[in-house]
Design a protein around this motif. Structure first.
Motif, PDB file in Angstrom:
ATOM      1  N   GLY A   1       0.795  -1.219   0.000  1.00  0.00           N
ATOM      2  CA  GLY A   1       0.000   0.000   0.000  1.00  0.00           C
ATOM      3  C   GLY A   1       0.821   1.260   0.000  1.00  0.00           C
ATOM      4  O   GLY A   1       0.284   2.357  -0.163  1.00  0.00           O
ATOM      5  N   SER A   2       2.154   1.107   0.145  1.00  0.00           N
ATOM      6  CA  SER A   2       3.032   2.283   0.201  1.00  0.00           C
ATOM      7  C   SER A   2       3.443   2.767  -1.177  1.00  0.00           C
ATOM      8  O   SER A   2       4.092   3.811  -1.296  1.00  0.00           O
ATOM      9  N   VAL A   3       3.095   2.033  -2.253  1.00  0.00           N
ATOM     10  CA  VAL A   3       3.507   2.462  -3.593  1.00  0.00           C
ATOM     11  C   VAL A   3       2.750   3.719  -3.997  1.00  0.00           C
ATOM     12  O   VAL A   3       1.651   3.998  -3.509  1.00  0.00           O
ATOM     13  N   ARG A   4       3.343   4.457  -4.904  1.00  0.00           N
ATOM     14  CA  ARG A   4       2.703   5.680  -5.379  1.00  0.00           C
ATOM     15  C   ARG A   4       1.379   5.348  -6.070  1.00  0.00           C
ATOM     16  O   ARG A   4       1.269   4.380  -6.813  1.00  0.00           O
ATOM     17  N   ASP A   5       0.355   6.157  -5.805  1.00  0.00           N
ATOM     18  CA  ASP A   5      -0.973   6.001  -6.405  1.00  0.00           C
ATOM     19  C   ASP A   5      -1.604   4.650  -6.078  1.00  0.00           C
ATOM     20  O   ASP A   5      -2.343   4.080  -6.910  1.00  0.00           O
ATOM     21  N   ALA A   6      -1.328   4.124  -4.887  1.00  0.00           N
ATOM     22  CA  ALA A   6      -1.942   2.859  -4.486  1.00  0.00           C
ATOM     23  C   ALA A   6      -3.461   2.991  -4.479  1.00  0.00           C
ATOM     24  O   ALA A   6      -4.016   3.963  -3.959  1.00  0.00           O
ATOM     25  N   ASP A   7      -4.145   2.010  -5.068  1.00  0.00           N
ATOM     26  CA  ASP A   7      -5.597   2.066  -5.241  1.00  0.00           C
ATOM     27  C   ASP A   7      -6.202   0.729  -4.793  1.00  0.00           C
ATOM     28  O   ASP A   7      -6.251  -0.221  -5.570  1.00  0.00           O
ATOM     29  N   PRO A   8      -6.659   0.653  -3.540  1.00  0.00           N
ATOM     30  CA  PRO A   8      -7.239  -0.602  -3.054  1.00  0.00           C
ATOM     31  C   PRO A   8      -8.434  -1.061  -3.887  1.00  0.00           C
ATOM     32  O   PRO A   8      -8.674  -2.268  -4.025  1.00  0.00           O
ATOM     33  N   ASP A   9      -9.186  -0.115  -4.444  1.00  0.00           N
ATOM     34  CA  ASP A   9     -10.340  -0.496  -5.267  1.00  0.00           C
ATOM     35  C   ASP A   9      -9.901  -1.249  -6.522  1.00  0.00           C
ATOM     36  O   ASP A   9     -10.593  -2.162  -6.985  1.00  0.00           O
ATOM     37  N   HIS A  10      -8.753  -0.855  -7.076  1.00  0.00           N
ATOM     38  CA  HIS A  10      -8.243  -1.552  -8.260  1.00  0.00           C
ATOM     39  C   HIS A  10      -7.892  -3.003  -7.914  1.00  0.00           C
ATOM     40  O   HIS A  10      -8.253  -3.928  -8.652  1.00  0.00           O
ATOM     41  N   LEU A  11      -7.219  -3.199  -6.788  1.00  0.00           N
ATOM     42  CA  LEU A  11      -6.883  -4.555  -6.349  1.00  0.00           C
ATOM     43  C   LEU A  11      -8.153  -5.367  -6.119  1.00  0.00           C
ATOM     44  O   LEU A  11      -8.244  -6.532  -6.530  1.00  0.00           O
TER      45      LEU A  11
END
Length: 349
Positions: free
Chosen positions: A205-215
């Motif tokens: 989750g620390s990556v740039r532009d992390a998007d939990p909805d995409h996962l």
């Protein structure tokens, strides 16, 4: 034998093959990294982490003790600035690393500023000149990262009637990696059982532009696919060889990527790369020979390419052999070591 130092933000997968090749060729290798990540492989070289809380004085001591014959310096602040400061005006033999194409010329102001400050003028880049561009940066050296097959992973023997096994490797929390576009492009092939898809990547989750909805959307797609879409989350790098060896095609569906190494690593296993035209690693391919370069802005083109590969086992086999040849020669470890040795031996100045 020579002593090489790499200064990097982290120990990326492409650095694993590079350091392994140099160590096995008898060279001494050190890596200074700004941070570590959990899936990195330190089988041959363990990076020395130099973070913001580290001592610049200790770093200078370590540089002097190692006395490298060549420093490959990638921006990783404050680490890279400390190394640049220690090596100003030729005190260390340094080459900057960036991901600008060989054909991209620096601004005169930047050249002048670096000269005044005593910073390295010459650079290395893994990106060849852009197609159709005649100009070449006279201060740039072409240095693609090497790839190699794990000898313990057997070469894939695909059955003619088997579904086309497609692989996509990229951070699963970043929508810009384009996994959803690949799923859409493969919709018919997946529904008809002509193709399978494996999505591999980290869920940090620390990556740039992390998007939990995409996962979450990728997980839902896999759950609804009747086993035709598989997610492999947070694999160790050491496990990737067996993954590459189980697939026919590796797709990089991002609209744009500075480099994009997974499809190139997969070539060593005979996996046919399909790469977006605005991704840096597309420049390694001869389109239609050892892979495909496609426009990811037009998903129907990607669909057509995958359909052809699924329907024509002979073409797939021919391209697979060509991909392996490129990986073993121009992008192989021996060629990388040769390039590094030439950089050490180059005239200075």
């Amino acid at each position: 034998m020579s002593k090489f130092l790499f200064v990097v933000p982290r120990f990326h997968t492409n650095l694993f093959f590079a350091t392994k090749a140099l160590v096995q060729a008898g060279h001494q290798v050190k890596v200074f990294a700004a941070k570590r990540e959990p899936t990195e492989d330190y089988s041959f070289v363990t990076p020395q982490v130099v973070g913001r809380d580290s001592s610049p004085r200790d770093l200078r001591h370590d540089l002097k003790a190692f006395a490298p014959d060549l420093v490959i310096l990638r921006t990783a602040r404050p680490l890279s600035r400390w190394v640049e400061g220690a090596g100003r005006f030729g005190r260390l033999p340094m080459l900057r690393y960036d991901q600008k194409a060989m054909s991209e010329l620096p601004a005169f102001r930047d050249v002048l500023e670096r000269a005044v400050q005593g910073l390295p003028q010459w650079r290395v880049t893994p990106k060849p000149a852009r197609h159709g561009v005649a100009s070449i940066d006279p201060r740039a050296h072409y240095l693609p990262w090497p790839v190699a097959r794990d000898p313990e992973v057997p070469v894939r023997q695909r059955q003619p009637d088997a579904p086309l096994a497609v692989l996509c490797v990229g951070k699963l929390m970043q929508q810009r990696k384009g996994q959803h576009k690949l799923i859409a492009a493969m919709a018919a092939g997946l529904a008809e059982g002509r193709m399978t898809l494996t999505l591999v990547g980290s869920t940090l989750g620390s990556v740039r532009d992390a998007d939990p909805d995409h996962l979450d959307s990728l997980r839902r797609a896999a759950a609804a696919s009747q086993g035709r879409i598989t997610l492999k989350e947070n694999l160790d790098f050491g496990d990737m060889g067996s993954v590459y060896g189980q697939h026919d095609v590796c797709v990089l569906p991002a609209a744009r990527e500075q480099l994009g190494t997974a499809p190139i690593e997969a070539m060593a296993y005979g996996c046919v790369p399909v790469i977006g035209g605005r991704c840096g690693s597309a420049g390694y391919l001869t389109d239609g020979v050892d892979g495909h370069v496609v426009s990811m802005d037009h998903p129907e083109v990607l669909t057509a390419v995958l359909d052809r590969l699924a329907k024509d086992p002979a073409q797939l086999s021919q391209m697979s052999a060509a991909a392996r040849h490129t990986a073993e020669t121009e992008l192989g470890p021996a060629r990388f070591v040769q390039r590094m040795e030439q950089l050490v031996a180059r005239p200075k100045g």
